[in-house]
Every structure is written in structure tokens, then in C-alpha cells.
Design an enzyme around this catalytic site. Structure first.
Site, PDB file in Angstrom:
ATOM      1  N   ASN A 144       0.588 -34.703  43.752  1.00 25.20           N
ATOM      2  CA  ASN A 144       0.374 -35.727  43.136  1.00 25.20           C
ATOM      3  C   ASN A 144      -0.580 -36.581  43.546  1.00 25.20           C
ATOM      4  O   ASN A 144      -1.296 -37.439  42.925  1.00 25.20           O
ATOM      5  CB  ASN A 144       1.629 -36.221  42.322  1.00 25.20           C
ATOM      6  CG  ASN A 144       2.282 -37.283  43.395  1.00 25.20           C
ATOM      7  OD1 ASN A 144       2.026 -38.420  43.483  1.00 25.20           O
ATOM      8  ND2 ASN A 144       2.949 -36.791  44.127  1.00 25.20           N
ATOM      9  N   HIS A 203      12.678 -31.813  43.291  1.00 26.64           N
ATOM     10  CA  HIS A 203      12.141 -30.820  42.636  1.00 26.64           C
ATOM     11  C   HIS A 203      13.222 -29.799  41.947  1.00 26.64           C
ATOM     12  O   HIS A 203      12.785 -29.215  40.942  1.00 26.64           O
ATOM     13  CB  HIS A 203      11.142 -29.624  43.667  1.00 26.64           C
ATOM     14  CG  HIS A 203       9.883 -30.390  44.155  1.00 26.64           C
ATOM     15  ND1 HIS A 203       9.157 -31.244  43.396  1.00 26.64           N
ATOM     16  CD2 HIS A 203       9.366 -30.227  45.492  1.00 26.64           C
ATOM     17  CE1 HIS A 203       8.055 -31.678  43.992  1.00 26.64           C
ATOM     18  NE2 HIS A 203       8.145 -30.899  45.322  1.00 26.64           N
ATOM     19  N   GLU A 238       9.075 -26.629  41.728  1.00 24.42           N
ATOM     20  CA  GLU A 238       9.657 -27.300  40.520  1.00 24.42           C
ATOM     21  C   GLU A 238       9.576 -26.237  39.260  1.00 24.42           C
ATOM     22  O   GLU A 238      10.822 -25.843  38.683  1.00 24.42           O
ATOM     23  CB  GLU A 238       9.039 -28.651  39.938  1.00 24.42           C
ATOM     24  CG  GLU A 238       9.723 -29.132  38.606  1.00 24.42           C
ATOM     25  CD  GLU A 238       8.995 -30.133  38.088  1.00 24.42           C
ATOM     26  OE1 GLU A 238       8.537 -30.989  38.609  1.00 24.42           O
ATOM     27  OE2 GLU A 238       8.872 -30.091  36.725  1.00 24.42           O
ATOM     28  N   CYS A 291      15.864 -34.526  40.567  1.00 23.13           N
ATOM     29  CA  CYS A 291      15.434 -35.752  39.711  1.00 23.13           C
ATOM     30  C   CYS A 291      15.824 -35.611  38.213  1.00 23.13           C
ATOM     31  O   CYS A 291      15.919 -34.333  37.703  1.00 23.13           O
ATOM     32  CB  CYS A 291      14.011 -35.843  39.654  1.00 23.13           C
ATOM     33  SG  CYS A 291      13.436 -37.132  38.033  1.00 23.13           S
TER      34      CYS A 291
HETATM   35  S1  SF4 Z   1       7.495 -37.856  39.092  1.00 22.40           S
HETATM   36 FE1  SF4 Z   1       9.144 -38.058  37.812  1.00 22.40          FE
HETATM   37  S2  SF4 Z   1       9.856 -36.133  37.372  1.00 22.40           S
HETATM   38 FE2  SF4 Z   1       9.088 -36.139  39.386  1.00 22.40          FE
HETATM   39  S3  SF4 Z   1      10.531 -36.835  40.932  1.00 22.40           S
HETATM   40 FE3  SF4 Z   1       9.338 -38.596  40.153  1.00 22.40          FE
HETATM   41  S4  SF4 Z   1      10.447 -39.689  38.323  1.00 22.40           S
HETATM   42 FE4  SF4 Z   1      11.303 -37.412  38.744  1.00 22.40          FE
END
Ligand code: SF4
Length: 289
Positions: free
Chosen positions: A230, A78, A131, A101
Site C-alpha cells: 500500500n 491479513h 490476504e 482485521c
Molecule cells: S487497510 Fe483496512 S482492511 Fe486492511 S488492515 Fe487496515 S483497516 Fe483493516
């Protein structure tokens, strides 16, 4: 469980690129920095099983505001705020392992560049998400803000006091639909609008595939931490098209009653769900246990 149960596993189930990279760096740290105290700044991912496994190896999470003075600190995918990054860099006895990331890093750079160039920067996202708190810190407070829907665009933007230049971007896991709605609303304002679509395709592809599977199957299992945004979103989407959708964290939560009279079961998993947890669920279903 039904003997005819056919199992369909989403290709996109499990770790995304950024999470895979962060977990790999955390797993490698004990061998790379023997004898050092190793901490992650917050849980490395939203999955308690992975966090516990790492803790057994000596890689333990600490609160963001209690970053260690020495040893090794791992920044999760994040990212962190600019202020904290600068503070950590100045600690002479601390080694920083940055697992932010690259897609999040790109979004941070956009905020910094657009804000310092004088644009009104709009970040679409959840204000409290780590994030997003990281992203907003890269802009100037007077011209950087977070909105989560069209309704939250400041009313001033639609009056003569409107900003002449706006830059739009999003938390990497935002919904494309919300992004499109906000971009469409901002397009009605005369002036310059720069749109950066920073939504990560790993998220949208996972959601589309889970939705497709939910339409094709009699039952859906979504695997992932209950604290994983998510994973929860994946479950909600699946449940919108298939009531027989279930969110589990581990194989022990599978309930044979869910599969009575069913022929097909779809499986997907959040970006922070390790492959071994998915494999355990598939094995149990295949063995009809
Ligand atoms: S969802 Fe996409 S932006 Fe988030 S950590 Fe995974 S690859 Fe990276």
C-alpha cells in the site's frame, strides 16, 4: 533546506485501524503471556522498523508454514487460511491471538457463505497476497477464483455455459476503479450478480488525500516499508501527478537537495508506518536540518 518550507501532513498518514489493533495486540503480548515464546505468523506488518522493535521485546516472526507447537501465535491483520486456522486451533499447548482485521474477517465470511450457497465467487485481488490466499481458502475450490482485471474473467462466463449466480468481492486494499470495471463487465451477463464492496475506505481515503496533497505541493514524501504494497501504491499515485515524489523508509533517507527552491512539501505514509517514523521526518523538516 529552504527556510520557507511549508509542511502539509495527510490526516490519513500512518497506521490504519486494523494495523493499529494488530500492533497493539503484539506489543501487549509479552506482559500478558510472561515466560511464553511469542511468535507472529509472518511479519506483523510490512515495516521492518516495527518488526525489529517487537523482536527486541521477544515477539518474533515465523514462517506461516512453520507455526509453533506451543507458546503464543499472533495472526496478523491479513488473516490466515482456513486450513491453518483449524490446524492451530487444534494445538493444545498453543494460544492463538487473532489480530485478523474485522474488515478482512467480514470478507472471509462472505466468501464462505456465497461459495457454500453455490455462487461462483470472484475475488478481485493479487493471487499471491496473503490476504487473498486466506480469502480464497474460505471458498470451495470449484467455485472460488481470483481475478485481477476484466481480462481474467473466464471466457465461459460470456457463453451459454455462464454461471447463473455470481458473487463479487475484493481484497480490502484493491482499487475501486478495477472493482467498478469488473462489476460492469459481470453485469452484462444475464443471471444473478451479488456485489459486495469489501474495499476498505482506509486505503481509498489515504490514496485520495495523498493525490490531493501531491497536486497542492511542490514535493511529496511518502514514508513506509519498501515491502509494503500500500505504501508503494501511494508513492506511484503521488508520482503520477508530481515527479518530485520520494519514497523513504526512515528519516536518514531525506535528501536536502529535494527541497532546494521548494515552498511546500506534502507528507503521507502507508498503513503500516508508525507515527514515530512520521514524527521524525516532520521534526527534521521543521528544524531545517
Ligand atoms: S487497510 Fe483496512 S482492511 Fe486492511 S488492515 Fe487496515 S483497516 Fe483493516
Amino acid at each position: 533546506m529552504s527556510k520557507q518550507l511549508q509542511i502539509k501532513i495527510a490526516d490519513t498518514a500512518g497506521f490504519c485501524f486494523g494495523v493499529k489493533r494488530a500492533v497493539k495486540l503484539a506489543n501487549e503480548a509479552p506482559a500478558k503471556y510472561p515466560g511464553s515464546k511469542i511468535s507472529t505468523l509472518g511479519p506483523i506488518i510490512h515495516n521492518p522498523q516495527v518488526v525489529n522493535q517487537l523482536a527486541e521485546k521477544g515477539v518474533k516472526p515465523v514462517e506461516l508454514d512453520s507455526a509453533p507447537e506451543s507458546g503464543v501465535a499472533i495472526v496478523r491483520s491479513h488473516g490466515i487460511t482456513r486450513k491453518l486456522a483449524l490446524e492451530l486451533e487444534e494445538k493444545p499447548t498453543l494460544t492463538l491471538v487473532d489480530a485478523t482485521c474485522p474488515f478482512v474477517r467480514r470478507a472471509q465470511k462472505i466468501v464462505a457463505e456465497m461459495s457454500s450457497a453455490g455462487y461462483q465467487v470472484i475475488i478481485i485481488g493479487e493471487p499471491e497476497h496473503p490476504e487473498v490466499t486466506g480469502l480464497i481458502s474460505y471458498g470451495e475450490p470449484q467455485n472460488t477464483r481470483v481475478v485481477s482485471s476484466v481480462k481474467e474473467i473466464p471466457a465461459d462466463f460470456f457463453t451459454s455455459r455462464k454461471p447463473s449466480r455470481i458473487a463479487l468481492l475484493a481484497q480490502t486494499t484493491q482499487s475501486q476503479q478495477i472493482y467498478n470495471e469488473i462489476a460492469a463487465a459481470l453485469l452484462t451477463i444475464k443471471g444473478e450478480l451479488r456485489c459486495f464492496n469489501t474495499i476498505c475506505t482506509a486505503t481509498s481515503n489515504r490514496q485520495s488525500e495523498a493525490l490531493q496533497l501531491a497536486k497542492e505541493c511542490d514535493c511529496m514524501i511518502i514514508i513506509g516499508g519498501r515491502n509494503s504494497a500500500n505504501t508503494n501504491r501511494l508513492y506511484e499515485l503521488s508520482r503520477e501527478v508530481l515527479t518530485n515524489s520520494y519514497h523513504i523508509e526512515t528519516v536518514e533517507e531525506l535528501n536536502p537537495d529535494w527541497f532546494a527552491g521548494k515552498e511546500t512539501v506534502g507528507i503521507s505514509a502507508g498503513a503500516s508506518t508508525p507515527q514515530w517514523l512520521i514524527d521524525e521526518v516532520v521534526r527534521k523538516l521543521e528544524n531545517n536540518e
